[in-house]
Scaffold this motif. Structure first.
Motif, PDB file in Angstrom:
ATOM      1  N   HIS A   1       0.855  -1.198   0.000  1.00  0.00           N
ATOM      2  CA  HIS A   1       0.000   0.000   0.000  1.00  0.00           C
ATOM      3  C   HIS A   1       0.885   1.240   0.000  1.00  0.00           C
ATOM      4  N   PHE A   2       0.770   1.995  -1.070  1.00  0.00           N
ATOM      5  CA  PHE A   2       1.623   3.163  -1.264  1.00  0.00           C
ATOM      6  C   PHE A   2       0.778   4.417  -1.070  1.00  0.00           C
TER       7      PHE A   2
ATOM      8  N   ASP B   1      -2.788   7.351  -3.453  1.00  0.00           N
ATOM      9  CA  ASP B   1      -3.115   6.218  -2.591  1.00  0.00           C
ATOM     10  C   ASP B   1      -3.289   5.027  -3.515  1.00  0.00           C
ATOM     11  N   GLN B   2      -2.330   4.083  -3.475  1.00  0.00           N
ATOM     12  CA  GLN B   2      -2.288   3.067  -4.522  1.00  0.00           C
ATOM     13  C   GLN B   2      -1.721   1.771  -3.957  1.00  0.00           C
TER      14      GLN B   2
ATOM     15  N   ARG C   1      -2.811  -1.041  -8.398  1.00  0.00           N
ATOM     16  CA  ARG C   1      -4.225  -1.431  -8.284  1.00  0.00           C
ATOM     17  C   ARG C   1      -4.944  -0.488  -7.333  1.00  0.00           C
ATOM     18  N   GLN C   2      -6.226  -0.362  -7.565  1.00  0.00           N
ATOM     19  CA  GLN C   2      -7.127   0.330  -6.624  1.00  0.00           C
ATOM     20  C   GLN C   2      -6.571   1.680  -6.191  1.00  0.00           C
ATOM     21  N   GLY C   3      -6.120   2.446  -7.175  1.00  0.00           N
ATOM     22  CA  GLY C   3      -5.464   3.702  -6.857  1.00  0.00           C
ATOM     23  C   GLY C   3      -6.423   4.870  -6.791  1.00  0.00           C
ATOM     24  N   ARG C   4      -5.975   5.849  -6.080  1.00  0.00           N
ATOM     25  CA  ARG C   4      -6.721   7.102  -6.020  1.00  0.00           C
ATOM     26  C   ARG C   4      -5.697   8.226  -6.081  1.00  0.00           C
ATOM     27  N   LEU C   5      -5.903   9.090  -7.045  1.00  0.00           N
ATOM     28  CA  LEU C   5      -4.917  10.129  -7.322  1.00  0.00           C
ATOM     29  C   LEU C   5      -5.596  11.485  -7.241  1.00  0.00           C
ATOM     30  N   LEU C   6      -4.998  12.382  -6.455  1.00  0.00           N
ATOM     31  CA  LEU C   6      -5.516  13.755  -6.363  1.00  0.00           C
ATOM     32  C   LEU C   6      -4.370  14.696  -6.681  1.00  0.00           C
TER      33      LEU C   6
ATOM     34  N   ALA D   1      -8.444  11.210  -9.766  1.00  0.00           N
ATOM     35  CA  ALA D   1      -8.635   9.948 -10.479  1.00  0.00           C
ATOM     36  C   ALA D   1      -8.932   8.865  -9.458  1.00  0.00           C
ATOM     37  N   GLY D   2     -10.027   8.188  -9.612  1.00  0.00           N
ATOM     38  CA  GLY D   2     -10.393   7.106  -8.709  1.00  0.00           C
ATOM     39  C   GLY D   2     -10.388   5.782  -9.449  1.00  0.00           C
ATOM     40  N   GLY D   3     -10.145   4.700  -8.704  1.00  0.00           N
ATOM     41  CA  GLY D   3     -10.097   3.389  -9.339  1.00  0.00           C
ATOM     42  C   GLY D   3      -8.996   3.315 -10.379  1.00  0.00           C
ATOM     43  N   PHE D   4      -7.835   3.874 -10.031  1.00  0.00           N
ATOM     44  CA  PHE D   4      -6.714   3.953 -10.978  1.00  0.00           C
ATOM     45  C   PHE D   4      -5.894   2.675 -10.887  1.00  0.00           C
ATOM     46  N   SER D   5      -5.717   1.987 -11.990  1.00  0.00           N
ATOM     47  CA  SER D   5      -4.884   0.782 -12.023  1.00  0.00           C
ATOM     48  C   SER D   5      -4.030   0.820 -13.277  1.00  0.00           C
ATOM     49  N   PHE D   6      -2.877   0.200 -13.181  1.00  0.00           N
ATOM     50  CA  PHE D   6      -1.991   0.191 -14.347  1.00  0.00           C
ATOM     51  C   PHE D   6      -1.089  -1.032 -14.294  1.00  0.00           C
ATOM     52  N   ARG D   7      -0.566  -1.385 -15.418  1.00  0.00           N
ATOM     53  CA  ARG D   7       0.426  -2.448 -15.496  1.00  0.00           C
ATOM     54  C   ARG D   7       1.470  -2.012 -16.515  1.00  0.00           C
ATOM     55  N   LEU D   8       2.703  -1.935 -16.020  1.00  0.00           N
ATOM     56  CA  LEU D   8       3.784  -1.472 -16.875  1.00  0.00           C
ATOM     57  C   LEU D   8       4.795  -2.606 -17.051  1.00  0.00           C
ATOM     58  N   PRO D   9       4.749  -3.341 -18.154  1.00  0.00           N
ATOM     59  CA  PRO D   9       5.830  -4.284 -18.424  1.00  0.00           C
ATOM     60  C   PRO D   9       7.079  -3.475 -18.749  1.00  0.00           C
TER      61      PRO D   9
END
Lengths: 1052, 192
Positions: free
Chosen positions: A363-364, A374-375, A399-404, A410-418
């Protein structure tokens, strides 16, 4: 011994000599032996002598200062005990002070005498204290060789089989190296057989280094074994317990830890078979290592690292993190497994890493200024060092990020970076991200976007400190897809070069997404069409905070309609170009904008615009001030064929208090084009005017809590003509200044009440009935007021003078009020265009100077029109024109004609001759729509001496036609009429009225029950009797009767 | 107590006296307005074949029965007329043929207050919409002027023009063809 053999003949002497020698030798030997024994006994029993001897010998031979407090020994078995031994050794490197509380050695005298090692079976030292202080200017000692050190230990242990040191302490001071080491509670056991074995326990070890500044406190346990023979190898274990490290410079007190190692050190290599480092509840590290020593040193470490609590680790090792790292918390763990290899070649070191880093979901949370994250983060990275460089493969997932970030959420922010890292480059070949809800706020208005997906390909180049976005696609459901490419610098210059593009955006959907940004009045509009958007964002090298945004918007098939359908547009294909300079954190944005509209059509209420036939181009520059919500320093140019080029400059506010303050200039208006355009605005109703000429206009418009418009229109060489020829104006020149304002507070400096001169010159005004030449009207204009100079017009030989007059305009009701004087002199009726062969009007008319009042929709003459007409005197009063500018305008007046000569009148009209004098009264005359609407007419004859009173037969008949719709049957059947053509009368009394299109005609001469219009003389003449006392004639009927009167004249 | 009672009685008497002095007497010749409206609407719609047929039927009925004033109905001029009414009637007549296709296409409707309203512009180009809107705008301006002229001719107080409008609305609606849109009293629209 062969040399001692006696020679022959001298045997006796020789034997005697030999005996004597033997005797002396034996005595001497016995004496020596005695002495030796005596000395030995002396030494043995007089130990202080031996102690002194030893102290002196060691001082002399070894350069040591040795003081032995007490020495005790015995020879059989050999046993030596020494107490309070003090050894001082001083050489170039430094000074060593060694104190021994007690030393006890036991061995064999014979091995000592025979130099057979080990001399002693055991050596036990207790209370050992060693202090070594390096000279401050001592030469560098060079690297310590483990082998040499081990051999030195082994060499010293040749003399003692078992060495035991108890309760020792050690202090090394190496100022040249910047190091200080002290150890207390040192216990050492060492034994040397085929292998040398040592065991060392240090209760407390304190180490301090100045380069770098570090202190270490630990308990030490070490065991080591190495063979006495070659090849050299050292095997052992090294444990640190209850250890801690501190870095005074960083004010860092490290956590306590323990380290356990097992090692095997060769002559040129060290193998750590296993090591474990444990920081309780924080870090567990285990692994093995290999160090190949020498000029090209290689260190390889295979390890497993488990950071059990990242957040605690971050806090514990905070001084080692970058100082500008934003405050964050990371609640989770991380694991590393892999190899670390360090190679030194030619003095240069290179590190190779192979392994895998695993970050389970953590949890970051980060908060810095207005940025808040909050991610849940997780990652798996595989490190592989290859000859070409380090390669890292893996992924980072959120996963399950929240960015202000300020107004961005931005709510429900998720990403995958290969990720693929090669050297300094990080390649993200297939980035994927999702935002469940994106909210952008501006004041109390919000833009909300749902389920945004982002995919693309980006690269991060640490060498050049740049992020390169090869392609990034942002999909917003129901809105469209946006493509992003470009570079973003990570260096302090923060170079940004980004391109954003999107095609086929649905304009209707765009506005649905921006409901809070759409004005309330436009929310119910129905927009349609598509938008192709292209945008570039760059910042300049001179000032990286200044961004330049350039873009184009190609709109196609744009259509919109307001809620009432009053405003409609279809098929618009406008092209929009814009450019803006955005300075970070500066709310003033200089921008330029260009709009081309050359297709489509619009409808505003019933006004129609076809943009293909009248394309519009708009260029606008200005500064968008977000703080005060206005566009200031705006400069616009509109190219619109009907108006030519219109330039404007000013400011426009769109905040809670909107304002509009612009100067507009249209220097070249083509009036023919403008007229044609206005005609096209009304399909099916082409303009009835033909217009030519040029005009230019300048207008200042200000609209806030007050309204002010001020400017001037200039017309040059213009002409206008009604297509039906009813009116033609030629040679029009005009300077028309104007100034209207409303609600401007007194003392407003922008309010200009000065007088501006103007004029209207028309070289010719032509109507079917009159031509006027060179009419010039001069005037002054000031706020809501026009002051006209007197004007004189020549009209049919008369002179019409309009005095100086003032027109005041009410800017709210748009009503006009004014007052002037009107004078008419010398109007000759015979010159009026109404004269014809059948109707000849004669006489003069004038208007003595009278007040002319102009009120909203009404002109009123407060005076009289006087005329001499047909021998009578016409006086017209209360002349008014109402509804002046409508088709139903009304002309109202009261009139009296005294002494009208019927002979002169009937000579001019085709009615038939009537002679006599009458007084005529016309009350409440109203003319509307060009026709009489109302009047009350009275005709009463007045006797005049010398004037006959006669009716011709034709006049009688025509009067009969008008009054009863037919000629007089009495006259037509009377034979007298064939002989007599005129009849005398004594009186005329006629009353006629018109109301609601109904005429009434009555005789005012009433005798008995008979109404006479015309009463005969006493004995002879004609009576015209009104047979129907309630005679009502419809307007249509009356028109028919009048026509018949006219026709009868034509037939004649 | 006595003085208070006297004051109350005096006040009540004063109020009653004042109320008794207020006399509202506004003249409204309903039958004349109705007749005028009928005449004007008939005349304006004289070119309407449907209305002509209705008039012929009516004439046939009337001629069949005995009457002292035969054909009077057909020949009678509008009793209430002014130059303004005549001019407006001509304007309305000239426009009617252009409105008929839009009535037939259910684009227009007769409102309950004697005006026209655009109900549907589907299928029209913007140019055609412009023409239609201008027609309706001009028609409604003419009708507004007509109602004012009629009121004036009949000496009706301007505050009662709304009633004139309503009476005219009945006539416009009454003369509308079957299938044309008309507005009911409750504001809803139906096909006649």
């Amino acid at each position: 011994m062969g040399n001692l053999k006696p020679e022959p003949g001298e045997g006796g002497k020789i034997r005697r000599g030999k005996k004597k020698i033997f005797r002396i030798s034996a005595i001497a030997l016995a004496a020596v032996l005695f002495l030796v024994i005596a000395c030995s006994l002396f030494v043995y029993f007089h130990k202080s002598t031996l102690k002194s001897f030893l102290e002196k010998t060691l001082s002399k031979k070894a350069g040591l200062t040795v003081v032995i407090g007490r020495l005790n020994y015995r020879l059989f078995p050999l046993r030596v005990e020494a107490e309070s031994v003090k050894v001082v050794f001083v050489n170039k490197p430094g000074r060593a002070d060694v104190r021994i509380g007690r030393a006890e050695a036991s061995g064999s005298l014979w091995r000592l005498i025979n130099n057979q090692k080990p001399f002693f079976d055991s050596l036990t030292v207790s209370g050992l204290n060693i202090e070594f202080a390096e000279h401050p200017n001592a030469p560098p000692s060079g690297p310590v060789s483990i082998r040499d050190l081990a051999r030195m230990v082994s060499g010293n242990l040749e003399y003692v089989s078992d060495l035991v040191v108890k309760d020792a302490s050690l202090h090394l001071s190496l100022p040249g190296e910047g190091m200080d080491l002290s150890a207390t509670g040192v216990n050492l056991k060492a034994a040397a057989t085929d292998k040398t074995t040592i065991g060392l326990i240090v209760t407390r070890l304190d180490f301090r280094s100045d380069k770098p500044k570090v202190t270490l406190a630990a308990g030490l346990r070490c065991e080591a074994t190495w063979p006495r023979t070659e090849p050299f190898s050292l095997e052992g274990t090294l444990d640190l317990t209850d250890s801690s490290i501190s870095l005074p410079e960083k004010q860092w007190e490290g956590p306590s830890f323990s380290l356990k190692t097992g090692f095997l050190a060769g002559e040129r290599s060290v193998v750590v078979s296993a090591f474990t480092l444990d920081i309780p509840d924080l870090v567990a590290l285990s692994g093995s290592g290999l160090a190949e020593l020498g000029q090209n040193a290689v260190v390889t470490i295979s390890s497993k690292l488990n950071i059990k609590n990242l957040e605690r680790a971050k806090k514990t090792f905070a001084p080692f993190l970058p100082p500008d790292l934003p405050a964050f918390s990371l609640d989770g763990s991380a694991q590393w497994e892999g190899d670390l290899r360090r190679e030194t070649a030619s003095g240069a070191a290179k590190i190779y890493v192979n392994g895998a880093l695993h970050l389970p979901p953590a949890h970051f949370i980060m908060k810095q200024g207005s940025l808040s994250v909050d991610q849940v983060l997780l990652a798996e990275l595989h490190f592989q060092d290859e000859p070409a460089g380090l390669r890292v493969n893996g992924f980072i997932e959120g996963r399950q990020g929240r960015l202000l970030a300020g107004s961005f959420q931005a709510g429900g922010f998720s990403f995958r970076l290969p990720v693929e890292i090669e050297g300094s480059r990080v390649n993200i070949p297939s980035l994927k991200a999702q935002v469940q809800e994106l909210v952008l706020s501006a004041g109390n208005r919000k833009l909300k976007l749902d389920d945004i997906s982002i995919s693309g390909n980006t690269k991060l180049d640490y060498l050049h400190q740049a992020v390169k976005i090869n392609s990034l696609a942002v999909d917003v459901p129901r809105l469209g897809s946006f493509g992003l490419t470009g570079e973003v610098g990570l260096n302090p210059q923060r170079q940004v070069n980004l391109s954003l593009s999107s095609r086929n955006l649905d304009i209707g959907n765009i506005l649905k997404f921006f409901p809070a940004f759409v004005p309330e009045t436009m929310k119910a509009w129905k927009p349609g069409g598509q938008l192709d958007l292209s945008l570039t964002i760059r910042n300049g090298p001179s000032d990286p905070r200044r961004y330049r945004v350039k873009g184009t918007g190609d709109l196609s098939k744009v259509a919109f309609q307001d809620s009432s359908g009053a405003i409609v547009s279809e098929g618009l294909d406008p092209r929009l170009r814009f450019e803006a300079d955005i300075l970070s954190f500066d709310k003033a944005i200089p921008f330029s904008l260009e709009l081309n509209l050359a297709k489509g059509e619009s409808l505003w209420k019933d006004a129609y615009f076809n943009w293909q036939s009248g394309p519009v181009r708009l260029e606008l520059k200005g500064t968008l001030d977000l703080q005060f919500r206005q566009v200031r320093d705006a400069a616009a140019a509109v190219f619109f064929p009907p108006l030519g080029e219109v330039r404007a400059g000013g400011s426009l506010g769109f905040g809670p208090k909107p304002h509009f303050d612009f100067h507009l200039a249209a220097p070249s208006i083509d009036l023919a084009s403008l007229n044609a355009f206005l005609g096209k605005m009304r399909p099916g109703q082409p303009s009835t005017w033909e217009v030519q000429g040029k005009a230019e206009a300048e207008v200042d418009i200000r609209l806030d809590t007050s309204f002010k418009v001020r400017g001037k229109v200039q017309v040059r060489e213009a002409a206008a003509r009604q297509k039906d020829g009813s009116l033609g104006l030629a040679g029009i020149d005009a300077d028309f200044p104007f100034s209207f304002s409303h609600g401007v507070p007194p003392g407003d400096e922008k309010t200009d009440d000065s007088l501006a001169p103007g004029y209207i010159l028309i070289q010719e005004i032509k109507t079917p009935v009159v031509v006027l030449k060179a009419l010039r009207l001069d005037f002054y204009s000031t706020k809501n007021l026009f002051l006209f100079f007197p004007i004189e017009i020549g009209l049919w030989g008369s002179r019409l003078e309009l005095g100086q007059f003032v027109l005041a305009i009410n800017p709210v009701s748009r009503g006009i009020r004014g007052v002037s004087n009107l004078t008419l002199t010398g109007l000759d009726f015979s010159k009026l265009p109404i004269n014809s062969e059948s109707f000849k009007l004669a006489g003069w008319a004038s208007i003595p100077t009278s007040e002319l009042e102009i009120r909203p929709g009404e002109f009123r003459l407060r005076g009289r029109l006087l005329a001499d007409i047909f021998g009578g005197r016409l006086t017209m009063n209360d002349i008014r024109v109402t509804d002046v500018f409508s088709a139903g305008r009304k002309i109202v007046f009261q009139a009296e004609i005294s002494g009208l000569d019927l002979g002169k009148l009937t000579a001019s009209v085709p009615f038939g001759e009537v002679t006599g004098i009458v007084d005529v009264s016309i009350r409440d005359f109203v003319l509307s729509y060009g026709q009489p609407e109302n009047f009350l007419l009275s005709i009463i004859s007045v006797p005049r001496k010398g004037v006959s009173r006669k009716f011709s037969l034709k006049a009688v008949n025509n009067l009969s036609v008008i009054s009863s719709d037919g000629p007089s049957t009495a006259l037509s059947n009377n034979v007298l009429t064939k002989l007599v053509h005129s009849f005398s009368y004594s009186r005329i009394g006629i009353a006629c009225s018109l109301k609601n299109d109904v005429f009434t005609l009555q005789g005012t001469i009433v005798e008995g029950r008979i109404q006479y219009l015309v009463r005969r003389s006493t004995f002879f003449g004609i009576d015209v009797v009104n047979g129907n006392p309630v005679n009502k004639i419809s307007f249509k009927d009356m028109i028919g009767r009048m026509k018949r009167v006219g026709r009868s004249q034509e037939k004649k | 107590m006595k003085i208070r009672s006297m004051k109350a009685a005096f006040s009540a008497g004063l109020i009653l006296a004042l109320l008794a002095c207020i006399t509202v007497n506004i003249y409204f010749p309903e039958s004349a307005v109705r007749k005028t409206a009928e005449d004007i609407v008939n005349e304006v719609r004289a070119s309407d074949k449907t209305i002509k047929d209705e008039v012929k039927k009516d004439e046939g009925k009337k001629s069949a029965s005995f009457s002292l004033v035969p054909r009077l109905y057909a020949q009678q001029e509008t009793e209430v007329t002014t130059p303004g009414i005549r001019a407006i009637k001509e304007s309305l007549k000239g426009r009617f043929d252009k409105l008929v296709p839009h009535f037939d296409a259910v684009r227009l409707g007769e409102t309950k207050d004697g005006n026209l309203q655009v109900l549907n512009e589907d299928g029209l180009s913007l140019q055609e919409k412009s023409v239609l809107r201008k027609l309706v705008k001009d028609e409604n301006q003419d009708r507004k002027d007509l109602y004012a002229e009629v009121a004036k001719a009949l000496n009706i107080d301007p505050s009662l023009i709304e009633r004139v409008q309503q009476i005219f609305a009945e006539q416009w609606i009454g003369k509308a063809h079957a299938g044309w849109m008309i507005q009911k009293a409750d504001g809803s629209w139906v096909k006649k």
